[in-house]
Design an enzyme around this catalytic site. Structure first.
Site, PDB file in Angstrom:
ATOM      1  N   ASP A 175       0.845  -1.192   0.000  1.00 15.32           N
ATOM      2  CA  ASP A 175       0.000   0.000   0.000  1.00 15.32           C
ATOM      3  C   ASP A 175       0.886   1.250   0.000  1.00 15.32           C
ATOM      4  OD1 ASP A 175      -3.006   0.793   0.386  1.00 15.32           O
ATOM      5  OD2 ASP A 175      -1.953   1.961   1.908  1.00 15.32           O
ATOM      6  N   TYR A 277      -2.426  10.476   1.784  1.00 15.87           N
ATOM      7  CA  TYR A 277      -3.254  10.719   0.598  1.00 15.87           C
ATOM      8  C   TYR A 277      -3.141  12.169   0.143  1.00 15.87           C
ATOM      9  CZ  TYR A 277      -5.282   6.147   1.533  1.00 15.87           C
ATOM     10  OH  TYR A 277      -5.451   4.797   1.725  1.00 15.87           O
ATOM     11  N   HIS A 338      -6.823  -7.054  -0.716  1.00 16.39           N
ATOM     12  CA  HIS A 338      -5.774  -6.052  -0.545  1.00 16.39           C
ATOM     13  C   HIS A 338      -4.795  -6.399   0.573  1.00 16.39           C
ATOM     14  CE1 HIS A 338      -3.890  -2.116  -0.512  1.00 16.39           C
ATOM     15  NE2 HIS A 338      -4.202  -1.950   0.761  1.00 16.39           N
TER      16      HIS A 338
END
Length: 376
Positions: A175, A277, A338
């Site tokens: 990630d 982010y 994921h």
């Protein structure tokens, strides 16, 4: 008239006496009721004050808690690991270390910590020195207000590795940890022997089939709003991701969710996670610039097979990596979403052992299972 006045006088006298008597009873009763109440209130206040003083006495600060972790040993499957703190790049970085041999550095993703590697660490520690840090903002590491772009977080890890005395490492990212791993390798190509990416799309190279990415990519970039909305509901919010992005949601147990929820409920933790982010635009600029000189370190890309909430992701993990690296191979991890290290740890162990042990320059087979996609 006089005879009538005397009874009036005596009646008034009796009324007055009775009135005083009633007042005395009321006062006595009030005292007997109020006095214990006041004592109880005073006692409660004193007890609360003592408890507050006790809490103040025995509640260490964040820095003290970090120091308390230093050197504490624990076991996973009878393999010993230990907690450590390091001063790097202006922050305190927590990391877990164990095993012996060539170093393998494991970089977790959002919203996790070193803990996501718990299922693969013991097997790797049989042949490697395992180093699993909490990236800045996560777990027990510092949570500064800035510095969440790939270049900065890569420098954090590089300084840690240098302090530990290693000049060459195997580097694994999952990630947002993939961005850090890539930026590290781009800045220090001779320091990374083999590189592994797990289920990530690079800012600046997001495949067109997923547009600007899933909804949370944009939501997490909104200043201040996400942390305000999820405050006090961290566990509920994170639970959606752990269940919705898994192939098998039971791979993340309630106890595991408690760990992640507790870590992300710490002051500033959710904000710090969202900052990764918010750094996407900066990461995109950095990635586009570094892609002009593709890294030549052999790269293994492990991608998800299926997301419960989103369906089949295709091979986006590989396609987003190909513009950045010259020597890439990709594997779809069977029956995994994921959360690859937790959903299919045995498969990951086999892939890493094979890839790290393969002395050919990125052209060897990475296993008999899963879909393999070699870059032409």
């Amino acid at each position: 008239m006089v005879g009538k006045d005397k009874p009036t006088f005596h009646a008034s006298h009796h009324v007055t006496a009775i009135t005083f008597l009633l007042i005395g009873i009321i006062i006595t009763t009030s005292i007997s009721f109020v006095f214990p109440l006041v004592l109880n209130q005073n006692h409660t206040a004193m007890a609360q004050q003592q408890q507050l003083q006790a809490n103040q006495t025995f509640s260490p600060s964040v820095e003290e808690q970090q120091q308390l972790l230093e050197g504490i040993s624990f076991q996973i499957d009878n393999v010993t690991f230990s907690h450590h703190m390091a001063s790097v790049n202006g922050i305190q970085m927590h990391y877990v270390m164990g095993g012996q041999g060539d170093p393998v550095v494991l970089l977790h993703g959002w919203p996790q910590s070193w803990y996501e590697w718990r299922h693969i660490m013991p097997a790797l520690a049989e042949n490697y020195t395992v180093i699993a840090p909490d990236l800045r903002g996560f777990g027990d590491s510092s949570k500064p207000t800035t510095g969440y772009d790939g270049n900065t977080t890569a420098e954090d890890v590089y300084q840690l590795v240098s302090q530990l005395g290693f000049s060459e490492i195997f580097l694994v990212g999952h990630d947002v940890g993939v961005q850090t791993a890539y930026s590290y390798t781009a800045a220090h190509p001779n320091n990374v022997t083999r590189l592994v990416f797990m289920d990530y799309v690079f800012p600046g190279f997001i495949p067109p089939e997923i547009g600007q990415g899933p909804w949370w990519f944009s939501f997490h970039q909104v200043p201040n709003l996400p942390e305000a909305l999820v405050e006090g509901k961290e566990r509920e919010y994170l639970s959606w991701f752990f269940k919705g992005l898994a192939y098998n949601p039971s791979a993340i147990t309630e106890e595991d969710l408690d760990v992640y929820a507790s870590q992300n409920s710490a002051p500033g933790a959710m904000r710090a996670g969202f900052e990764y982010y918010r750094a996407f635009p900066v990461d995109a600029e950095q990635n586009i610039e570094s892609a002009m000189n593709m890294i030549t370190t052999p790269v293994l890309v492990l991608g998800a097979d299926f997301y419960a909430a989103l369906g089949d992701p295709g091979n986006i993990a590989l396609s987003t990596t190909q513009p950045l690296a010259a020597d890439v191979r990709g594997v779809i991890v069977p029956l995994s979403g994921h959360w690859i290290p937790e959903e299919q740890p045995e498969f990951v162990i086999d892939q890493l052992s094979s890839f790290f042990g393969d002395s050919t320059n990125g052209t060897g087979d990475t296993g008999d299972t899963g879909g393999i996609f070699d870059l032409p």
